[in-house]
Design a protein around this motif. Structure first.
Motif, PDB file in Angstrom:
ATOM      1  N   ASP A  92       0.809  -1.219   0.000  1.00  0.00           N
ATOM      2  CA  ASP A  92       0.000   0.000   0.000  1.00  0.00           C
ATOM      3  C   ASP A  92       0.844   1.272   0.000  1.00  0.00           C
ATOM      4  OD1 ASP A  92       0.946  -0.029   2.591  1.00  0.00           O
ATOM      5  OD2 ASP A  92      -1.024  -0.037   3.539  1.00  0.00           O
ATOM      6  N   LYS A  93       2.148   1.139  -0.159  1.00  0.00           N
ATOM      7  CA  LYS A  93       3.047   2.297  -0.263  1.00  0.00           C
ATOM      8  C   LYS A  93       3.300   2.676  -1.726  1.00  0.00           C
ATOM      9  CE  LYS A  93       3.941   2.416   4.182  1.00  0.00           C
ATOM     10  NZ  LYS A  93       3.069   3.208   4.978  1.00  0.00           N
ATOM     11  N   PHE A  94       2.467   2.141  -2.640  1.00  0.00           N
ATOM     12  CA  PHE A  94       2.698   2.358  -4.063  1.00  0.00           C
ATOM     13  C   PHE A  94       2.773   3.840  -4.427  1.00  0.00           C
ATOM     14  CE2 PHE A  94       1.286   3.182  -8.383  1.00  0.00           C
ATOM     15  CZ  PHE A  94       2.210   2.439  -9.095  1.00  0.00           C
ATOM     16  N   ALA A  95       1.786   4.620  -4.007  1.00  0.00           N
ATOM     17  CA  ALA A  95       1.754   6.045  -4.388  1.00  0.00           C
ATOM     18  C   ALA A  95       2.989   6.772  -3.858  1.00  0.00           C
ATOM     19  CB  ALA A  95       0.478   6.705  -3.864  1.00  0.00           C
ATOM     20  N   GLU A  96       3.350   6.497  -2.624  1.00  0.00           N
ATOM     21  CA  GLU A  96       4.521   7.140  -2.015  1.00  0.00           C
ATOM     22  C   GLU A  96       5.804   6.777  -2.770  1.00  0.00           C
ATOM     23  OE1 GLU A  96       6.965   6.618   2.175  1.00  0.00           O
ATOM     24  OE2 GLU A  96       4.815   6.242   2.178  1.00  0.00           O
ATOM     25  N   GLU A  97       5.986   5.498  -3.065  1.00  0.00           N
ATOM     26  CA  GLU A  97       7.192   5.047  -3.771  1.00  0.00           C
ATOM     27  C   GLU A  97       7.223   5.567  -5.207  1.00  0.00           C
ATOM     28  OE1 GLU A  97       9.970   3.327  -2.696  1.00  0.00           O
ATOM     29  OE2 GLU A  97       9.095   3.758  -0.730  1.00  0.00           O
ATOM     30  N   ALA A  98       6.064   5.571  -5.870  1.00  0.00           N
ATOM     31  CA  ALA A  98       6.006   6.059  -7.263  1.00  0.00           C
ATOM     32  C   ALA A  98       6.408   7.529  -7.330  1.00  0.00           C
ATOM     33  CB  ALA A  98       4.607   5.841  -7.830  1.00  0.00           C
ATOM     34  N   ARG A  99       5.961   8.331  -6.366  1.00  0.00           N
ATOM     35  CA  ARG A  99       6.343   9.747  -6.340  1.00  0.00           C
ATOM     36  C   ARG A  99       7.840   9.906  -6.099  1.00  0.00           C
ATOM     37  NH1 ARG A  99       1.245  10.565  -4.068  1.00  0.00           N
ATOM     38  NH2 ARG A  99       0.020  11.986  -5.332  1.00  0.00           N
ATOM     39  N   LYS A 100       8.410   9.121  -5.178  1.00  0.00           N
ATOM     40  CA  LYS A 100       9.853   9.212  -4.898  1.00  0.00           C
ATOM     41  C   LYS A 100      10.649   8.928  -6.168  1.00  0.00           C
ATOM     42  CE  LYS A 100       9.812   7.921  -0.003  1.00  0.00           C
ATOM     43  NZ  LYS A 100      10.204   6.860   0.947  1.00  0.00           N
ATOM     44  N   ILE A 101      10.227   7.920  -6.922  1.00  0.00           N
ATOM     45  CA  ILE A 101      10.920   7.584  -8.168  1.00  0.00           C
ATOM     46  C   ILE A 101      10.727   8.706  -9.186  1.00  0.00           C
ATOM     47  CG2 ILE A 101      10.909   5.994 -10.141  1.00  0.00           C
ATOM     48  CD1 ILE A 101      10.150   3.765  -8.061  1.00  0.00           C
ATOM     49  N   HIS A 102       9.493   9.168  -9.332  1.00  0.00           N
ATOM     50  CA  HIS A 102       9.175  10.217 -10.311  1.00  0.00           C
ATOM     51  C   HIS A 102       9.968  11.503 -10.048  1.00  0.00           C
ATOM     52  CE1 HIS A 102       6.768  12.524 -13.144  1.00  0.00           C
ATOM     53  NE2 HIS A 102       6.595  13.443 -12.207  1.00  0.00           N
ATOM     54  N   PHE A 103      10.096  11.887  -8.800  1.00  0.00           N
ATOM     55  CA  PHE A 103      10.773  13.134  -8.454  1.00  0.00           C
ATOM     56  C   PHE A 103      12.263  12.949  -8.173  1.00  0.00           C
ATOM     57  CE2 PHE A 103       6.307  14.219  -7.338  1.00  0.00           C
ATOM     58  CZ  PHE A 103       6.136  15.225  -8.278  1.00  0.00           C
ATOM     59  N   GLY A 104      12.811  11.754  -8.471  1.00  0.00           N
ATOM     60  CA  GLY A 104      14.243  11.519  -8.354  1.00  0.00           C
ATOM     61  C   GLY A 104      14.757  11.395  -6.932  1.00  0.00           C
ATOM     62  N   GLU A 105      13.880  11.103  -5.991  1.00  0.00           N
ATOM     63  CA  GLU A 105      14.297  10.960  -4.598  1.00  0.00           C
ATOM     64  C   GLU A 105      14.863   9.575  -4.302  1.00  0.00           C
ATOM     65  OE1 GLU A 105      10.964  12.018  -2.137  1.00  0.00           O
ATOM     66  OE2 GLU A 105      10.629  13.876  -3.248  1.00  0.00           O
TER      67      GLU A 105
END
Length: 141
Positions: A92-105
């Motif tokens: 259930d951390k998909f949205a959080e992880e996807a944003r980290k990848i998208h924003f280069g974190e």
């Protein structure tokens, strides 16, 4: 997953998949369940014939498909299996992880998991590329 037959205040009938009865109730309370026809949030479960599990149920479903449909289903199953084999499950951390990848974190990698409709909408608004992976009957057995 449980499939519910649903109806809105305007008598539009549709279906929804939920982890449990409690999950449906929680999503409805948070106004995440919406009629796809009129966007009403006043949604109730409709009467539905119970699903009776028999040893031959999968065979009947397979026999109901024509050859093209069986081939398409096999391709979808192969695609989803390949996605899962080559990606990390983040639950259930998909949205959080996807944003980290998208924003280069964090380092780019393939991931899959669960997201609420609200989280998916937020990801789309943020320009994060993602797609739903179908949950097929065999995935639940």
């Amino acid at each position: 997953m449980i499939r519910f037959s649903l109806t809105c205040e305007h008598s539009h009938d549709f279906e929804g998949w939920f982890r449990s009865n409690e999950d449906f109730d929680a999503q409805r309370k948070r106004r995440l369940v919406e009629c796809p026809v009129c966007a009403s949030h006043k949604v109730e479960k409709a009467l539905m014939a119970p699903a009776v599990s028999t040893g031959r149920k999968q065979e009947k479903v397979a026999l109901a498909m024509n050859e093209q449909q069986r081939a398409a289903m096999a391709q979808i199953k192969a695609l989803t299996a390949k996605i899962r084999e080559n990606a990390d499950y983040v639950g259930d951390k998909f949205a959080e992880e996807a944003r980290k990848i998208h924003f280069g974190e964090t380092d780019p990698r393939g991931i899959y998991g669960e997201a609420t409709p609200e989280e998916a909408k937020g990801l789309a608004e943020d320009g994060v590329a993602f797609m739903p992976i179908p949950v097929l009957p065999d995935d639940q057995n």
